[in-house]
Motif scaffolding. Structure first.
Motif, PDB file in Angstrom:
ATOM      1  N   VAL A   1       0.850  -1.184   0.000  1.00  0.00           N
ATOM      2  CA  VAL A   1       0.000   0.000   0.000  1.00  0.00           C
ATOM      3  C   VAL A   1       0.888   1.237   0.000  1.00  0.00           C
ATOM      4  O   VAL A   1       1.900   1.289   0.703  1.00  0.00           O
ATOM      5  N   PHE A   2       0.507   2.220  -0.829  1.00  0.00           N
ATOM      6  CA  PHE A   2       1.295   3.438  -0.969  1.00  0.00           C
ATOM      7  C   PHE A   2       0.414   4.636  -0.710  1.00  0.00           C
ATOM      8  O   PHE A   2      -0.808   4.556  -0.836  1.00  0.00           O
ATOM      9  N   ASP A   3       1.056   5.750  -0.378  1.00  0.00           N
ATOM     10  CA  ASP A   3       0.248   6.959  -0.227  1.00  0.00           C
ATOM     11  C   ASP A   3       0.006   7.565  -1.609  1.00  0.00           C
ATOM     12  O   ASP A   3       0.419   7.007  -2.638  1.00  0.00           O
ATOM     13  N   GLY A   4      -0.663   8.705  -1.633  1.00  0.00           N
ATOM     14  CA  GLY A   4      -1.057   9.309  -2.892  1.00  0.00           C
ATOM     15  C   GLY A   4       0.122   9.761  -3.737  1.00  0.00           C
ATOM     16  O   GLY A   4      -0.020  10.025  -4.929  1.00  0.00           O
TER      17      GLY A   4
ATOM     18  N   LEU B   1      -5.055 -10.123  -2.491  1.00  0.00           N
ATOM     19  CA  LEU B   1      -4.256  -9.031  -1.953  1.00  0.00           C
ATOM     20  C   LEU B   1      -2.791  -9.033  -2.417  1.00  0.00           C
ATOM     21  O   LEU B   1      -2.200  -7.984  -2.605  1.00  0.00           O
ATOM     22  N   THR B   2      -2.252 -10.213  -2.644  1.00  0.00           N
ATOM     23  CA  THR B   2      -0.851 -10.249  -3.068  1.00  0.00           C
ATOM     24  C   THR B   2      -0.683  -9.779  -4.515  1.00  0.00           C
ATOM     25  O   THR B   2       0.429  -9.562  -4.961  1.00  0.00           O
ATOM     26  N   ARG B   3      -1.795  -9.647  -5.232  1.00  0.00           N
ATOM     27  CA  ARG B   3      -1.713  -9.190  -6.622  1.00  0.00           C
ATOM     28  C   ARG B   3      -2.128  -7.726  -6.750  1.00  0.00           C
ATOM     29  O   ARG B   3      -2.316  -7.225  -7.850  1.00  0.00           O
ATOM     30  N   VAL B   4      -2.345  -7.061  -5.602  1.00  0.00           N
ATOM     31  CA  VAL B   4      -2.868  -5.698  -5.645  1.00  0.00           C
ATOM     32  C   VAL B   4      -1.845  -4.704  -5.128  1.00  0.00           C
ATOM     33  O   VAL B   4      -1.219  -4.925  -4.100  1.00  0.00           O
ATOM     34  N   ALA B   5      -1.703  -3.593  -5.861  1.00  0.00           N
ATOM     35  CA  ALA B   5      -0.968  -2.449  -5.320  1.00  0.00           C
ATOM     36  C   ALA B   5      -1.978  -1.332  -5.125  1.00  0.00           C
ATOM     37  O   ALA B   5      -2.732  -1.024  -6.047  1.00  0.00           O
ATOM     38  N   MET B   6      -2.010  -0.762  -3.915  1.00  0.00           N
ATOM     39  CA  MET B   6      -2.989   0.296  -3.645  1.00  0.00           C
ATOM     40  C   MET B   6      -2.276   1.623  -3.444  1.00  0.00           C
ATOM     41  O   MET B   6      -1.300   1.713  -2.697  1.00  0.00           O
ATOM     42  N   PHE B   7      -2.784   2.654  -4.104  1.00  0.00           N
ATOM     43  CA  PHE B   7      -2.271   4.011  -3.936  1.00  0.00           C
ATOM     44  C   PHE B   7      -3.400   4.824  -3.325  1.00  0.00           C
ATOM     45  O   PHE B   7      -4.434   5.005  -3.955  1.00  0.00           O
ATOM     46  N   LEU B   8      -3.208   5.295  -2.105  1.00  0.00           N
ATOM     47  CA  LEU B   8      -4.319   5.911  -1.397  1.00  0.00           C
ATOM     48  C   LEU B   8      -4.100   7.386  -1.118  1.00  0.00           C
ATOM     49  O   LEU B   8      -3.197   7.777  -0.385  1.00  0.00           O
ATOM     50  N   ASN B   9      -4.953   8.194  -1.718  1.00  0.00           N
ATOM     51  CA  ASN B   9      -5.068   9.588  -1.311  1.00  0.00           C
ATOM     52  C   ASN B   9      -6.508   9.704  -0.818  1.00  0.00           C
ATOM     53  O   ASN B   9      -7.454   9.652  -1.611  1.00  0.00           O
TER      54      ASN B   9
END
Ligand SMILES: Nc1ncnc2c1ncn2[C@@H]1O[C@H](COP(=O)(O)OP(=O)(O)OP(=O)(O)O)[C@@H](O)[C@H]1O
Ligand SMILES: [Mg+2]
Lengths: 588, 475
Positions: free
Chosen positions: B96-99, B218-226
């Motif tokens: 998981v990453f930030d915006g 979940l192991t196939r997902v990259a999330m960028f969250l703003n």
């Protein structure tokens, strides 16, 4: 060739300002920065020049050099244009791919037309001939579908002192020598022309030959004349691009210039992958052999999008000057207008309506005025027909681009969101659309099909107009309240809508109708109507008419009867008569 | 590409103007257009920014996390010498990453030598492969009538309170590379998922995270969250960072990538905010004139190219302010994307899930992704017939509301009945119901066969023989 003429002082996206304005001229082509990005001077004021840059300016610094070229933005003209695909400033996209891979890099300078390919040149003129601009020196089979005519540049005149013998030449090798008032010069196949300057012709001629598109609603109801101009306004998904593609595929133009101006990459790829495999019904050759593509997609630099329209129309004029009928499609002129707006905004010019610059209308006029049916400098007939898609925000035609465009075109193919969502395609609204070429082309039709196309079209149009009036009543009280004569109008209009106006671009048989097929289809539907009218007068019920099996035949014939099997229509006519005779005998 | 990061830039202390997220810096030497900057407040806290305009002695900088706490004299600005780059690696899947694309929750920076400019570069149209392989989502209204194709950008137009998140999650969960009707879809083609949230609430992000977790993705997902309480200007970076990773995965690592964005409307609002503060001439509703080009710079980063077997398919979600499809955000989106799935409030209120209103919905790439060898030979005619018949249902409904149902002709009454059943059995389905393409096509035939044969002019006589007659007899 290029020397430094100034330094960059300010950068805002595609717009750059530089010192050193005295050493460049208005609309001069310049190169900016160490990467030599291509740009054009669009403003000069005391010491400051304003430049629009045709490539991404990311990373550029004030202080970067500006180089002059002494030329204005020009395109290269010569054999090799057909089958080509270029960006908005005529950089060859396939060569760029070979150079920088799948993504478009910056600062690439490559010749639009290949310098080393050899072409089979056949001379037409000989030494001693007196010539002026537009004279055809010789020919080259540019593609099997089209003979390229090598012309003396429009502004030149003189006496030929030498013409190359038949043989193979590159586009830069001399194929003739011309003695002019000022001296002797070589003539090569490759010539340049500044894109913002219309190419000259001898005279304008009348427009009384339609550009046949194979699209029934256009050819039969709202025809465009060769050399005329048309607009296709419509909201997103209304069918503008499919219609432009259909015209590019099936129209009887000899050369097609297709400009993807600020639209989708995949749509250009579709053309690139499809056209080489589709066969032009007239020449029997792959469509690509008569096509030039300009692709400046929505994510490519916006200034080059602005230029793409001019690049395309200059090429179209060039083939017109050879004596060909050229059709130019621009999808979408709204994106071009937005490019103007974006650049104008960055220049902080005073906006007129909706942020567009005050010169929007003038630019549109200049563009559409380059359409025309002309007598070329060489005395041949040639034409450029222009068909521009318009993408009004919210599908609302009252916005500036649609409104100004309407002033300069004579054919308005209004696409209708409601028809499109009901999957009535092409979604040309028959009540809002118009063609001012109707009378002009009526004679041509009569000669071609031997029937009074104009009268038949008028009858059909009346039925459709009457239907829309009746539909208002039906909405309030239901169809049962109408007398059967009027319900017959609804029935025939439905057949016209579903069986004639609707035309699937995806169906192999339906995608394209010859004019013979169009007139016979229309004739059958009107014949049905006349006979049914007669029988209803005698007391037959509309429900009985509706249930006749021939109604379905009429609706299905478009996709069941191919252009080369029109005899099958006699069979339908026979069935109409048979079923009507039968009814008639019942209601004597 | 990576040298921009290591180039030390120059540093300036003090700014000449602060307004909203914008600062104006004077006195820096040679600054590049679009260059990244680091901005430090007097406490030494770091924020990132980007050069929007540059003159000889002045640069205009947007500060992604806002300018609160910045002072004229105490602010340090460090110019980094190039545009923003993102480190990209396959291992980013599962994180998981930030915006701004920085690892969240203290996760490590990915170890990689690949740094890519987040703005990407336009794909050369000659390098593209026209998308023709359909994705089976298991949802009839999509697979049957608005087929999604691998490499397509197909947004969901929705509104507040409409279950677009459920639908997007269901699509992501069920998506497989399609196979002809009757054949097993291949299990091998699993999608990598790049998810970017822009200005949405925490629970929306949690909903997606849980949904990915439940399906074991979940192991196939990259999330960028703003998220809603994150700085709005960062939203301008979020989708670019996400696409930069997606491009790496698709075109360097040859993976099939599904990109989900929510909510594009928030992204556009951030863009409008910057534009207004800079005093740019607005076009409609205050949005800048370049909104179309800006959105295109995101949406066009979709597709397939010849040099890779991978693909990027985009499903951006946007909420239509006031349910207005002519609002600039859905309007300009629709002008760029290859169709749209439109969700309706009325359908939602009637309890229909997914509440897809099929008439304004469209998949432009469907035509080449269906039919013989893709789904089934009758697919395109059947879809056209369903559209035409359902469009007629709307006319009959409005007529019925005037003259009453009883006054309708028999045929029109059949249409009404068809319309009801179509909504309840074809469009409506369970949030975990995964229909094969064959089931979807067969339901279509079963329902269309409620209508008299004469009414079906979009399907061919042969298809009527093959599919209609049996189904009709069963009614
Ligand atoms: N003549 C036609 N026959 C069959 N389908 C059509 C026809 N015209 C349009 N369509 C359908 O409508 C869809 C949208 O058409 P098109 O892409 O031409 O719209 P557009 O007006 O160019 O939209 P935009 O402004 O967003 O580019 C097509 O993908 C196709 O499904
Ligand atoms: Mg289009």
């Amino acid at each position: 060739m290029s020397q430094q003429v100034g330094t960059v002082t300010w950068i805002n996206g595609p717009v750059v300002r530089a010192h050193g304005s005295r050493r460049v001229s208005m609309l001069e082509l310049v190169e900016v920065g160490e990467e030599h990005l291509v740009g054009e001077v669009i403003g000069l004021e005391s010491d400051v020049s304003t430049i629009q840059v045709y490539e991404e300016t990311s990373g550029m610094h004030p202080g970067a050099p500006v180089f002059g070229t002494g030329m204005s933005l020009s395109v290269e003209l010569g054999p090799g244009l057909l089958r080509g695909i270029f960006d908005g400033v005529q950089r060859p996209l396939p060569a760029m791919e070979r150079h920088s891979g799948s993504f478009i890099g910056r600062g690439m300078h490559m010749s639009p037309l290949p310098r080393t390919d050899k072409w089979d040149f056949t001379p037409v003129l000989k030494a001693g001939d007196k010539v002026s601009g537009g004279a055809i020196v010789g020919t080259v089979a540019e593609t099997p579908a089209l003979e390229h005519r090598v012309m003396i540049p429009p502004d030149d005149r003189g006496t030929l002192t030498w013409v190359a013998p038949a043989g193979q030449y590159t586009i830069v090798e001399p194929i003739a020598r011309l003695r002019t008032a000022t001296g002797e010069q070589d003539v090569a196949m490759l010539q340049r022309w500044p894109v913002r300057r219309p190419r000259p012709y001898r005279a304008r001629a009348g427009q009384n030959m339609p550009l046949i598109t194979g699209q029934r609603v256009l050819d039969t109801f709202f025809p465009l004349a060769k050399g005329g101009s048309a607009a296709i306004p419509g909201g997103f998904g209304a069918g503008k691009t499919v219609m432009q593609h259909s015209i590019a595929k099936w129209s009887d133009a000899q050369v097609v210039v297709y400009i993807g101006c600020g639209e989708r990459g995949n749509e250009m790829t579709e053309v690139l992958q499809e056209f080489p495999h589709l066969v032009d019904p007239r020449s029997g050759r792959p469509l690509m052999e008569r096509t030039v593509l300009i692709a400046n997609t929505s994510n490519m630099p916006v200034a080059a999008r602005e230029a793409s329209i001019y690049t395309g129309i200059t090429m179209a004029e060039y083939y017109r000057d050879m004596g060909y009928h050229v059709a130019l499609m621009a999808d979408s002129t709204s994106r071009w207008a937005e490019a103007l707006r974006e650049i104008s905004g960055r220049l902080e010019e005073m906006p007129a309506e909706e942020g567009y610059p005050a010169y929007l209308a003038a630019r549109l006029a200049e563009f559409y005025e380059r359409a025309g049916f002309v007598e070329t400098l060489n005395g041949q007939p040639g034409s450029v027909s222009v068909i521009g898609a318009v993408s009004p925000p919210g599908g609302d035609f009252s916005e500036p681009v649609t409104q100004h465009t309407k002033r300069f075109i004579r054919c308005f193919w209004a696409l209708d969101k409601a028809l499109a969502s009901a999957r009535h395609f092409p979604s040309v609204n028959w009540l809002d659309s118009y063609s001012e070429y109707l009378e002009d082309v009526a004679d041509w039709w009569r000669k071609q099909v031997g029937q009074d196309w104009y009268a038949m079209r008028s009858v059909a149009m009346e039925l459709l107009t009457e239907e829309s009036r009746l539909a208002q009543i039906v909405k309030l009280v239901g169809p049962d309240a109408l007398p059967d004569e009027q319900r017959l109008i609804l029935e025939t209009a439905r057949i016209l809508r579903e069986g004639f106006l609707q035309q699937s671009a995806m169906d192999d048989i339906d995608a394209y109708s010859t004019i013979q097929k169009q007139i016979r289809m229309l004739g059958l539907i009107l014949h049905f109507h006349t006979r049914a009218q007669h029988i209803i007068k005698r007391g037959a019920l509309i429900t009985v008419i509706h249930e006749l099996s021939v109604v379905n035949d009429l609706i299905r014939m478009k996709a069941l009867i191919a252009n080369d099997q029109l005899d099958k229509m006699d069979e339908i006519r026979r069935r109409i008569d048979e079923q009507m005779d039968q009814l008639e005998s019942e209601y004597r | 590409m990576s040298e921009a990061l290591v180039l030390g830039g120059q540093e300036v202390i003090g700014v000449s103007r602060v307004e909203g997220p914008i600062i104006v810096v004077e006195g820096a030497g040679s600054v590049g257009y679009d260059e990244m900057v680091e901005v430090l407040d007097s406490q030494g806290r770091l924020r990132m920014g980007r050069v929007l305009e540059v003159g000889e002695n002045m640069s205009v900088v947007e500060v992604f996390s806002g300018t609160t706490g910045l002072s004229i004299d105490g602010t340090r600005v460090r110019f980094l010498g190039g545009p923003m780059h993102l480190p990209v690696a396959e291992e980013m899947l599962g994180s998981v990453f930030d915006g701004m694309g920085r690892p969240l929750d203290g996760g490590p920076q990915p170890l990689t030598e690949h740094y890519a400019d987040i703005n990407g570069q336009p794909i050369n149209p000659t390098a593209r492969v026209y998308p023709r392989d359909y994705i089976q989502t298991g949802i009839s209204a999509i697979d049957g009538m608005n087929t999604l194709v691998m490499g397509q950008k197909l947004p969901i137009f929705s509104g507040a309170g409409i279950p677009h998140d459920q639908l997007a999650a269901q699509i992501v969960r069920q998506a497989t590379l399609g196979a002809p009707a009757g054949e097993q879809p291949s299990e091998t083609a699993q999608f990598a998922i790049v998810f970017a949230a822009m200005g949405v609430k925490h629970d929306v992000a949690d909903f997606f995270r849980n949904s990915f977790a439940e399906s074991g993705a979940l192991t196939r997902v990259a999330m960028f969250l703003n998220l809603a309480d994150d700085p709005p200007v960062e939203r301008l970076v979020t989708p670019r960072a996400a696409l930069t990773l997606a491009e790496y995965l698709a075109f360097q690592r040859e993976m099939h990538v599904l990109v989900v964005f929510t909510d594009m409307t928030n992204y556009c609002e951030a863009l409008r905010q910057i534009s207004n503060i800079r005093g740019e001439v607005p076009s409609r509703k205050g949005y800048p004139g370049y909104l179309y080009s800006d959105l295109a710079s995101l949406y066009e980063r979709t597709g397939r190219i010849r040099t890779s077997n991978g693909s990027i398919t985009q499903i951006p979600i946007l909420t239509m302010p006031n349910d207005d499809i002519t609002h600039p955000v859905p309007d300009l989106t629709g002008y760029i994307t290859e169709g749209q799935i439109v969700l309706g409030r009325q359908m939602t209120q009637q309890g229909i899930y997914p509440p897809i209103t099929v008439l304004p919905s469209l998949s432009r790439l469907m035509k080449d992704g269906i039919g013989k060898g893709h789904t089934r030979a009758d697919h395109s005619h059947l879809a056209a017939q369903l559209y035409a018949s359902y469009a007629h249902v709307q006319d009959v409904r409005s007529l019925a509301s005037v003259i009453g149902e009883e006054e309708l002709s028999t045929v029109d009454q059949q249409y009404l009945q068809f319309g009801r059943v179509f909504e309840q059995q074809y469009i409506h389905q369970g949030p975990t119901e995964n229909r094969s393409i064959e089931v979807t096509l067969d339901i279509g035939w079963r329902l269309i066969s409620m209508l008299p044969q004469d009414e079906l002019t979009r399907v061919s006589p042969d298809e009527i023989k093959q599919y209609y007659e049996a189904a009709h007899a069963a009614h």
